[in-house]
Design a protein around this motif. Sequence first.
Motif, mmCIF file in Angstrom:
data_model
loop_
_atom_site.group_PDB
_atom_site.id
_atom_site.type_symbol
_atom_site.label_atom_id
_atom_site.label_comp_id
_atom_site.label_asym_id
_atom_site.label_seq_id
_atom_site.Cartn_x
_atom_site.Cartn_y
_atom_site.Cartn_z
ATOM 1 N N TYR A 49 -5.578 2.918 3.675
ATOM 2 C CA TYR A 49 -4.987 3.489 2.466
ATOM 3 C C TYR A 49 -5.713 3.010 1.214
ATOM 4 O O TYR A 49 -6.094 3.814 0.354
ATOM 5 C CB TYR A 49 -3.503 3.122 2.375
ATOM 6 C CG TYR A 49 -2.606 3.985 3.213
ATOM 7 C CD1 TYR A 49 -2.231 5.256 2.782
ATOM 8 C CD2 TYR A 49 -2.125 3.544 4.437
ATOM 9 C CE1 TYR A 49 -1.402 6.058 3.550
ATOM 10 C CE2 TYR A 49 -1.292 4.342 5.213
ATOM 11 C CZ TYR A 49 -0.936 5.592 4.762
ATOM 12 O OH TYR A 49 -0.123 6.387 5.537
ATOM 13 N N SER A 50 -5.901 1.702 1.087
ATOM 14 C CA SER A 50 -6.474 1.152 -0.147
ATOM 15 C C SER A 50 -7.925 1.580 -0.357
ATOM 16 O O SER A 50 -8.392 1.702 -1.483
ATOM 17 C CB SER A 50 -6.373 -0.378 -0.142
ATOM 18 O OG SER A 50 -7.097 -0.929 0.947
ATOM 19 N N ALA A 58 0.832 -1.209 0.000
ATOM 20 C CA ALA A 58 0.000 0.000 0.000
ATOM 21 C C ALA A 58 0.866 1.258 0.000
ATOM 22 O O ALA A 58 0.560 2.242 -0.694
ATOM 23 C CB ALA A 58 -0.932 -0.016 1.206
ATOM 24 N N LEU A 59 1.966 1.246 0.777
ATOM 25 C CA LEU A 59 2.851 2.409 0.823
ATOM 26 C C LEU A 59 3.601 2.577 -0.491
ATOM 27 O O LEU A 59 3.773 3.700 -0.985
ATOM 28 C CB LEU A 59 3.840 2.271 1.982
ATOM 29 C CG LEU A 59 3.230 2.438 3.376
ATOM 30 C CD1 LEU A 59 4.245 2.053 4.443
ATOM 31 C CD2 LEU A 59 2.744 3.863 3.603
ATOM 32 N N ALA A 60 4.045 1.475 -1.084
ATOM 33 C CA ALA A 60 4.730 1.557 -2.380
ATOM 34 C C ALA A 60 3.809 2.168 -3.424
ATOM 35 O O ALA A 60 4.226 3.019 -4.232
ATOM 36 C CB ALA A 60 5.187 0.164 -2.809
ATOM 37 N N GLU A 61 2.553 1.753 -3.421
ATOM 38 C CA GLU A 61 1.580 2.313 -4.364
ATOM 39 C C GLU A 61 1.373 3.802 -4.116
ATOM 40 O O GLU A 61 1.306 4.608 -5.055
ATOM 41 C CB GLU A 61 0.254 1.573 -4.239
ATOM 42 C CG GLU A 61 -0.846 2.131 -5.134
ATOM 43 C CD GLU A 61 -2.186 1.456 -4.911
ATOM 44 O OE1 GLU A 61 -3.203 2.022 -5.380
ATOM 45 O OE2 GLU A 61 -2.237 0.391 -4.265
ATOM 46 N N ARG A 62 1.278 4.190 -2.849
ATOM 47 C CA ARG A 62 1.000 5.594 -2.528
ATOM 48 C C ARG A 62 2.152 6.500 -2.952
ATOM 49 O O ARG A 62 1.922 7.639 -3.383
ATOM 50 C CB ARG A 62 0.735 5.748 -1.032
ATOM 51 C CG ARG A 62 0.264 7.148 -0.656
ATOM 52 C CD ARG A 62 -0.258 7.197 0.755
ATOM 53 N NE ARG A 62 -0.854 8.483 1.067
ATOM 54 C CZ ARG A 62 -2.092 8.848 0.756
ATOM 55 N NH1 ARG A 62 -2.867 8.022 0.087
ATOM 56 N NH2 ARG A 62 -2.559 10.043 1.085
ATOM 57 N N TYR A 63 3.373 6.044 -2.829
ATOM 58 C CA TYR A 63 4.531 6.882 -3.159
ATOM 59 C C TYR A 63 4.917 6.819 -4.634
ATOM 60 O O TYR A 63 5.785 7.565 -5.076
ATOM 61 C CB TYR A 63 5.722 6.502 -2.281
ATOM 62 C CG TYR A 63 5.665 7.129 -0.906
ATOM 63 C CD1 TYR A 63 6.292 8.341 -0.645
ATOM 64 C CD2 TYR A 63 4.953 6.522 0.129
ATOM 65 C CE1 TYR A 63 6.229 8.930 0.610
ATOM 66 C CE2 TYR A 63 4.888 7.105 1.393
ATOM 67 C CZ TYR A 63 5.521 8.305 1.628
ATOM 68 O OH TYR A 63 5.453 8.889 2.871
ATOM 69 N N ASP A 84 -7.231 9.489 2.481
ATOM 70 C CA ASP A 84 -7.334 10.716 1.684
ATOM 71 C C ASP A 84 -8.509 11.572 2.136
ATOM 72 O O ASP A 84 -8.396 12.802 2.230
ATOM 73 C CB ASP A 84 -7.479 10.356 0.206
ATOM 74 C CG ASP A 84 -6.238 9.677 -0.346
ATOM 75 O OD1 ASP A 84 -5.142 10.239 -0.181
ATOM 76 O OD2 ASP A 84 -6.359 8.590 -0.912
ATOM 77 N N GLN A 85 -9.649 10.934 2.415
ATOM 78 C CA GLN A 85 -10.804 11.685 2.907
ATOM 79 C C GLN A 85 -10.480 12.348 4.242
ATOM 80 O O GLN A 85 -10.828 13.514 4.486
ATOM 81 C CB GLN A 85 -11.994 10.745 3.072
ATOM 82 C CG GLN A 85 -12.462 10.090 1.776
ATOM 83 C CD GLN A 85 -13.422 8.934 2.042
ATOM 84 O OE1 GLN A 85 -13.932 8.765 3.149
ATOM 85 N NE2 GLN A 85 -13.654 8.117 1.020
ATOM 86 N N HIS A 86 -9.815 11.587 5.106
ATOM 87 C CA HIS A 86 -9.434 12.106 6.425
ATOM 88 C C HIS A 86 -8.482 13.290 6.293
ATOM 89 O O HIS A 86 -8.635 14.305 6.987
ATOM 90 C CB HIS A 86 -8.774 10.977 7.223
ATOM 91 C CG HIS A 86 -8.172 11.412 8.513
ATOM 92 N ND1 HIS A 86 -8.919 11.758 9.624
ATOM 93 C CD2 HIS A 86 -6.875 11.577 8.888
ATOM 94 C CE1 HIS A 86 -8.119 12.098 10.614
ATOM 95 N NE2 HIS A 86 -6.871 12.005 10.197
#
Length: 469
Positions: free
Chosen positions: A351-352, A149-154, A357-359
Motif C-alpha cells: 500500500y505505502s 496504511a489502511l487508515a491512510e487509504r480510507y 494502485d498500479q496493480h
Amino acid sequence: MTPPKDTAFAFQAVYHYIVGLIEVASGTTEQKLPSLRQLALRLGVSVSTTKYAYALLEDEGRIYAKARFGYFTRSIPAAPVAISSANLLDHVFASARRPGMLALSSDAPAMLLSLQGPLLTMERELTRQYPHSHAPLYQSLGEPELRAALAERYTRSAHNHWQAEQVYIGADLSSVVELSLSALNLGGTVALVESPCSWAILRQLQAANIRVIEMPLGDDGRFDLPALKALLTRESVRLAVLSSTVNIPQGQLMPAHDKQQICDWLAESDIWLFENDTWGELSFSDSPARYRDFADPDKLLVFSTFDKIIGGEAPYGYVLCRQQAAQFHRLFMQRGFRLSPIRQKAIARLYSSRRIDQHLTTLRALLLKRMQQLQTLLEEHGNGQWQVVAPQGGASFWLKAVRPINMQRVFERLLTERIVIAPGEIFSQQGAWKQHLRLSYTLDWDKDIGHAVKRLAQAFTEENRVYSP
C-alpha cells in the motif's frame, strides 16, 4: 469371457487404463476412444489384448462400437440429484472445488492477476531486515503498520478521516464481521440488505440470529426509493448492509444522489451502515460514489478483505469503525488471531509503495477486457434465452432467464459435464432470484470458455423443453 493366459496380466492393465479414459470422459455426450491399433501402440501390447479389453467393456455396457468409426463411451444421463435450497450453496462450492471442474461460479478477481509474487518477495526482504523482532509476536488488533496504511487509504479529507486505532484486522472476512456485530450489540436485531446479496454476508447475519429483510435491486442497480422509505418507516431496522460501489453480485452502480438519500434516511432512523467494500476498488468507472461519502461517521462501519485483489496469500479481513473501541479491543483480544506480523507488514508496504494502485489499474483493465469477451460469447450463443446486462465493475454477469426455467436443474445438468454455475437463489435467504445465475469472467481463459457457454445454452434449451407446459 476369459483372456488367453499369456495376455492376462497385460489385459488387466489395459482394462484399467480404458476405465480411466471412460471416467475422464464421463458426461452426457459420447466420447471417442482410441482405436485398437492406437491403444496397442500406446501401451505396448498386442491388438488382441486391446480388442479383448474393449469387448469386455462393451459387454458391461460402458462403451459401444460404431461400424467403421471405432469405440465410444456411452452418454449416461446423470441421475437427478435432490438438492434443497438449504444446502444448494454448499453443493455449489463443494462442486467448484472438485478437481477437473470448470467453475463459472467463481468470484476471485486475483485469478486473473494476483500480487502474490510481489507480496512474498516483500516478505522475504522484511524477514532479512527484521530477523529477530522484540515486539510481541502477534498483535491482537492487527499489525500497527498495516492498520496505519489502511487508515491512510480510507481517509478522504480532514472531515472524513480515520486513525490507525480505528482499524481492526482478523483472520478472514467472516470472522471480522462476526466480531463487529457482537461489538456493536447487533445480534438478534433486524438488518436490511440489498438483494441479491453476498452469500457470505447472509450466512454471517443468520449466525448472529439477525432477521434479514431483503430489498431488491432493479436491473439498473437502484432501489425503489419510495418502497425503501416505507420499509424503514414500518420496520425496526438496526443495521443496513450495502455494497460501497459495485453491487455484489449484480455488478451495477447506484447513482450518488440515491446513496445520499439512503444515508440521510439511515441517519434519521439511527441505523448502522455496514459498508461492504470487498469490491469497492473494482468499478470500471473513475471515482464512483461510496456510501461512506454521505454516511453519519458515528454510525458507519466499513469492512473488506485483501484476497480479492492480492490473492489467496492475503486472506485477512478488516473493519474500520469509530465507535465502541473498548468492545472491539476486548473481542479481538479474546479471539486471539495469530496472524503473521511479517505478512501484514508486507501487505502494508504494498500500500505505502503504491504498488496496490498500479496493480488495480492493470487488474481493472483486464477485468473489463474479460467481461467484454464473455459478453460476446453470451450474445453469440445465448439464442435469446437470457438477458445480458453488462456489469459496471466486479467479476461476474448477473444473467436472467428470459423464459421461466428451473435453474437448479440447469446447475445439475452442467455438473455432469464438470461445469459449475451459481444459481441466483443462493444470493437470497428467501430463495428469490430463481431465474438468475451469476457467471464469472475471472476464469482460466486457456480453457474453452466458448464451449462452456454453448453447453450452458444447451442446458437452458433442454430444461425449457422439460419446464414448458
